[in-house]
Motif scaffolding. Structure first.
Motif, short mmCIF file in Angstrom:
data_model
loop_
_atom_site.label_atom_id
_atom_site.label_comp_id
_atom_site.label_asym_id
_atom_site.label_seq_id
_atom_site.Cartn_x
_atom_site.Cartn_y
_atom_site.Cartn_z
N ASP A 148 8.90 -54.33 -52.28
CA ASP A 148 8.50 -53.89 -50.95
C ASP A 148 7.28 -52.98 -51.08
O ASP A 148 7.37 -51.89 -51.65
CB ASP A 148 9.66 -53.12 -50.30
CG ASP A 148 9.33 -52.62 -48.89
OD1 ASP A 148 8.17 -52.77 -48.46
OD2 ASP A 148 10.23 -52.06 -48.25
N SER B 170 4.42 -58.53 -50.11
CA SER B 170 5.05 -58.27 -51.39
C SER B 170 4.09 -57.51 -52.30
O SER B 170 2.88 -57.56 -52.11
CB SER B 170 5.45 -59.60 -52.05
OG SER B 170 6.03 -59.39 -53.32
N SER C 145 11.70 -52.70 -56.70
CA SER C 145 11.58 -53.47 -55.46
C SER C 145 10.14 -53.90 -55.27
O SER C 145 9.21 -53.21 -55.68
CB SER C 145 12.02 -52.61 -54.27
OG SER C 145 11.72 -53.25 -53.04
#
Length: 502
Positions: free
Chosen positions: A435, A315, A433
């Motif tokens: 990601d 993450s 995000s």
């Protein structure tokens, strides 16, 4: 949720509000542009509510709303604007944040186009550059609004809100008091992009009666000692809370950190170096094809760091930390990696993949809010008579705060004489995000977006404004053109590979 837990949460929220409104906000920092004074002003001028008019009605006096308003006034000084915000002063979510929060990045990267946030104060906490705290940021935004109002082009309604799908302003303190506003150009929504903060929502898990679960705001007024401290969450709020506890003498062995997923953080000292963008371009021009290879390059470069070296991050929360802060966080040895919290009991915490015991009377700090990652939808930024401010591309400008640059960019595009569809091509909304691999695609995406700007003949003017404010882009740094071309090509190759995997 049980009555006991609700009572504890209510006390914590009350403590947080008292901290926000009394202890931490000096009287001189409070804005005097509230709705009550504006009501009196309208009545003094014998002006009915229906006579209020403006070119743009801006909802929200946080960074987005004020950043947009500031740049629009810079480019179109004759514009009449009304700003409305539910808080008692400017500053958006900073009004609700915990008292010990600071900017991740240097103050010089944050704020509106025309006014600097930094005060020339010496750095503290081991930093090399000034980083404003919450009160300094609130004071800054108050100053920004006062400057706008002093021009005679802006009016600000605080303690007020705009009723959905209307241009009616309603007072929060006197709900029967309303103002009908005639808007000549557009309504600008600076509140569409949500920022989830622990103190403003109940915990997203069950809490047993008698368990003590509080938001980070409660820590500032913490007087009692607890047998153990459980920090729930792995983002910047959790990191701040741990560092705050340890700075106040809480031993590291009493801190238990619930980490659903390990995270990458950004090395603040790297970003503060004058050649950071050039070094990133050169690194990304190296040979790599997978996400892991690209992230390894950025980690080797010392742009990215991991809190715990033996655990692979999955993450990325865009948190900037110093090496000193990372070293402090590594002192915490009681790290739990069993997924997200499901329930906090009296003597245990249940997680997705198991449970752990907890001593009676332990304090749990709820840091599980999603911040701006809670935003799950998007809409066109320019639509008829409405502008919906959002995170958008291009996003490479803004070395420390992309949000500052995005607000100004949207206003810059609005000021251009072009069609709505062209404006939406220039400003494409995106959903944040966590990601980590997405940062590897950004260079290619922004390069494609730059080509659109160049075709319309406005890239150079816009880019110069960004760079002059300190919001630089990797695409504009002076390096060997072949290096930049290789870096963009690598990013492009990974972009299409990632799209195929999905």
């Amino acid at each position: 949720r049980s009555g006991g837990a609700q009572a504890v949460l209510a006390q914590a929220v009350l403590s947080a509000l008292c901290i926000k409104q009394v202890a931490d906000v000096p009287t001189e920092m409070l804005s005097d542009r509230d709705s009550a004074k504006l009501e009196a002003e309208v009545e003094a001028n014998d002006t009915g509510a229906a006579d209020l008019d403006c070119d743009y009605l801006v909802i929200g006096a946080g960074l987005f709303g004020l950043g947009f308003t500031d740049e629009l006034l810079n480019l179109k000084p004759a514009t009449k604007i009304i700003i409305v915000d539910k808080h008692s002063q400017a500053g958006g979510h900073w009004n609700d944040d915990y008292a010990f929060v600071r900017l991740h990045a240097p103050s010089e990267t944050y704020g509106v186009m025309s006014q600097r946030l930094e005060n020339g104060l010496p750095p503290c906490h081991g930093d090399t550059k000034e980083r404003a705290n919450r009160d300094e940021i609130l004071h800054y935004f108050g100053r920004v609004v006062d400057t706008m109002v002093a021009t005679g082009q802006v009016r600000a309604f605080f303690n007020s809100f705009v009723e959905p799908d209307t241009s009616i302003i309603r007072s929060c303190t006197s709900p029967t008091k309303t103002f009908q506003v005639s808007v000549r150009e557009k309504i600008v929504d600076g509140t569409f992009t949500k920022v989830e903060i622990p103190v403003l929502r109940p915990p997203p898990y069950l809490v047993s009666a008698g368990a003590t679960v509080v938001p980070p705001n409660y820590l500032f007024s913490l007087e009692a000692e607890f047998p153990a401290y459980y920090v729930l969450g792995a983002g910047k709020t959790a990191m701040d809370s741990i560092l705050w506890l340890m700075s106040r003498g809480v031993p590291a062995d009493l801190v238990h950190w619930i980490v659903p997923r390990d995270v990458y953080v950004i090395n603040r000292s790297f970003c503060e170096s004058p050649d950071s963008l050039e070094r990133m371009l050169e690194a990304l021009a190296e040979e790599w094809s997978t996400g892991k290879q690209g992230l390894d390059i950025l980690e080797k470069l010392s742009y990215l760091s991991r809190i715990f070296e033996d655990h692979e991050p999955t993450s990325f929360k865009w948190a900037l930390l110093s090496q000193t802060e990372i070293a402090e966080l590594r002192k915490v040895q009681n790290v739990v990696r069993l997924g997200y919290v499901q329930k906090v009991g009296l003597d245990s915490i249940t997680l997705q993949h198991g449970s752990i015991p907890m001593p009676a009377g332990a304090l749990c700090i709820d840091c599980a809010a999603s911040a701006f990652y809670c935003q799950k939808d998007r809409r066109p930024i320019f639509s008829d008579n409405r502008i919906t401010l959002q995170m958008c591309l291009p996003s490479s400008h803004g070395s420390g705060s992309v949000w500052s640059a995005m607000a100004a960019t949207t206003a810059f595009v609005e000021a251009q004489p072009m069609r709505e569809d062209e404006k939406n091509i220039l400003c494409t909304p995106v959903i944040a995000s966590d990601d980590p691999e997405l940062m590897l695609m950004g260079l290619y995406v922004d390069d494609k977006k730059r080509q659109h700007w160049e075709r319309l003949g406005i890239y150079e003017v816009w880019s110069k404004r960004m760079v002059a404010r300190g919001w630089s882009s990797m695409l504009d740094v002076e390096v060997d053109p072949s290096v930049k071309a290789r870096a963009v090509a690598q990013s492009r190759q990974f972009f299409f590979a990632k799209m195929e995997w999905r």
